[in-house]
Design a protein around this motif. Structure first.
Motif, mmCIF file in Angstrom:
data_model
loop_
_atom_site.group_PDB
_atom_site.id
_atom_site.type_symbol
_atom_site.label_atom_id
_atom_site.label_comp_id
_atom_site.label_asym_id
_atom_site.label_seq_id
_atom_site.Cartn_x
_atom_site.Cartn_y
_atom_site.Cartn_z
ATOM 1 N N GLN A 285 61.715 49.417 -10.366
ATOM 2 C CA GLN A 285 61.181 49.580 -11.721
ATOM 3 C C GLN A 285 60.042 50.602 -11.783
ATOM 4 O O GLN A 285 59.388 50.702 -12.827
ATOM 5 C CB GLN A 285 60.678 48.217 -12.233
ATOM 6 C CG GLN A 285 61.750 47.140 -12.234
ATOM 7 C CD GLN A 285 61.258 45.802 -12.780
ATOM 8 O OE1 GLN A 285 60.128 45.679 -13.261
ATOM 9 N NE2 GLN A 285 62.105 44.780 -12.707
ATOM 10 N N LYS B 205 66.383 51.787 -16.437
ATOM 11 C CA LYS B 205 65.176 52.194 -15.710
ATOM 12 C C LYS B 205 64.603 53.471 -16.329
ATOM 13 O O LYS B 205 65.307 54.190 -17.054
ATOM 14 C CB LYS B 205 65.520 52.433 -14.236
ATOM 15 C CG LYS B 205 66.121 51.209 -13.549
ATOM 16 C CD LYS B 205 65.200 50.006 -13.607
ATOM 17 C CE LYS B 205 65.618 48.913 -12.660
ATOM 18 N NZ LYS B 205 65.952 47.646 -13.305
ATOM 19 N N GLY C 118 67.220 56.536 -15.554
ATOM 20 C CA GLY C 118 68.469 55.776 -15.535
ATOM 21 C C GLY C 118 69.668 56.697 -15.506
ATOM 22 O O GLY C 118 69.682 57.745 -16.162
ATOM 23 N N ASN D 230 57.931 50.379 -17.188
ATOM 24 C CA ASN D 230 59.362 50.115 -17.376
ATOM 25 C C ASN D 230 59.525 48.971 -18.385
ATOM 26 O O ASN D 230 60.487 48.939 -19.149
ATOM 27 C CB ASN D 230 60.033 49.791 -16.042
ATOM 28 C CG ASN D 230 61.517 49.557 -16.196
ATOM 29 O OD1 ASN D 230 62.040 48.494 -15.881
ATOM 30 N ND2 ASN D 230 62.219 50.531 -16.722
#
Ligand SMILES: Cc1ncc(COP(=O)(O)O)c(C=O)c1O
Length: 370
Positions: free
Chosen positions: A158, A188, A191, A286
């Motif tokens: 994270q 995330k 991501g 996050n």
């Protein structure tokens, strides 16, 4: 006005052309397995994390699994971690055959308590896995001091790009431990457009072994010194991630700005506690996770107004049915249990508009009669 917990389409709209043209190039090449795109992302993530080596793999879960295997954690070994984290942190310890040993969290940061980790050390301790929860780095250097000689796997799923001031110098997530692990799960800060993960280390021997373990290979092709996995980072994901990486710092800064705005707006609401970030840390947020009185009622009231929230995590891992064999009871990790009752994560993603932020603030304040 609806405010989702996360709006990936809003982010995709800002980078659509860059990502699609990178994907088009890869598709035209038809070179989908490892190769240049994965090597490029490995170099970029190693540079970001101030590490010498980076090894792409199929997910953040596999990054943990491969890291544990590379440290030879297995049957008869104990691996120390916290129970207030995503299941993968402990599930992988179980899956390599080792025993998860849960120690409680610091209630201010939700991260591991170095003194508790040190107290749980035995002759069977093979590694410790601090988790950088919600984007804030765990006190890695304090864990190292409290447990000299114990390898550290930093679960940085994270926290890619987060940093912590250690002895007056900024150290990146993944830089200081024996091995750091990242997830590129779509939610995330960095991501992918699917699953992905990466492992970073300063140790050449570990990097070489991790590369072999990720594709069940030996030093020579078709000769196998040990049993590994098929856990490669998909080249399609690597090109998406390399296209997104230059935006990561800006996105994380936007999350910090949103967090500061919430902090100020909730300062006089005594029923909630806003996230505590240690002065040494720069979080990438996050998640923006508050503690709230009447948490479940607050969540229901936000939901009724179309505001997305989530509870990370509702049942600490030491109390999960699958870990009953470990013998933990309610009260074993009281701060993790209290956190599970009190936490609520609010929308924090970088593309939130001013109106959406104000909608969330108005709804939370209104719930408490402010
Ligand atoms: C703390 C933590 N560890 C491990 C993982 C596993 O990562 P993945 O979902 O990529 O397998 C995640 C994220 O999903 C996570 O948040």
């Amino acid at each position: 006005m609806p405010v989702p917990l996360l709006d990936l389409r809003a982010q995709h709209a800002t980078i659509r052309d860059e990502v699609l043209s990178a994907l088009q190039g890869l598709i035209d090449s038809q070179l989908f397995i490892l190769g240049a795109p994965v090597e490029q992302l490995e170099r970029e993530v190693a540079a970001l994390s101030h590490t010498r080596y980076a090894v792409g793999c199929a997910s953040g879960t596999d990054a943990l699994l491969l890291a544990l295997r590379a440290l030879d954690a297995g049957r008869g070994d104990e691996v120390i971690t916290t129970p207030f984290t995503l299941f993968a942190t402990a599930g992988t310890i179980h899956n390599v055959g080792a025993t998860p040993v849960f120690v409680d969290i610091d209630p201010t940061t939700f991260n591991i308590r170095p003194d508790a980790a040190a107290a749980a050390r035995t002759s069977k301790t093979k590694a410790v896995v601090p988790v950088d929860l919600f984007g804030q780095m765990a006190p890695i250097e304090e864990v190292a001091t409290a447990m000299p000689g114990v390898p550290i796997i930093e679960d940085a799923a994270q926290s890619i790009g987060a940093r912590r001031s250690i002895d007056g110098e900024w150290r990146m997530a993944g830089e200081v431990p024996t091995i750091g692990t990242f997830s590129f799960f779509p939610s995330k800060n960095l991501g992918g457009y699917g699953d992905g993960g990466m492992i970073v280390t300063q140790d050449e021997g570990l990097a070489t072994r991790l590369k072999r373990l990720r594709m069940h290979d030996g030093a020579k092709q078709y000769f196998h010194d040990e049993v590994g996995f098929n856990s490669r980072l998909d080249a399609l994901q690597a090109v998406v991630l390399s296209a997104k990486l230059p935006h990561l710092a800006g996105w994380s800064a936007a999350r910090r700005k949103n967090a500061a705005y919430y902090d100020q707006a909730f300062a006089d609401v005594s029923e909630i506690a806003t996230p505590y970030i240690e002065p040494a840390n720069e979080s990438i947020f996050n998640q923006y996770t508050i503690r709230a009185d009447r948490r479940d009622d607050l969540q229901a009231s936000l939901k009724a107004r179309g505001i997305g929230t989530s509870i990370y995590y509702p049942l600490p891992l030491h109390l999960q049915p699958c870990f009953a064999y470990l013998g933990y009871k309610e009260g074993s990790c009281p701060e993790s249990e209290r956190a599970a009752r009190e936490v609520l994560s609010l929308p924090i993603y970088p593309e939130l508009t001013q109106a959406q932020l104000d909608e969330v603030i108005g709804a939370v304040r209104g719930f408490y009669g402010r």
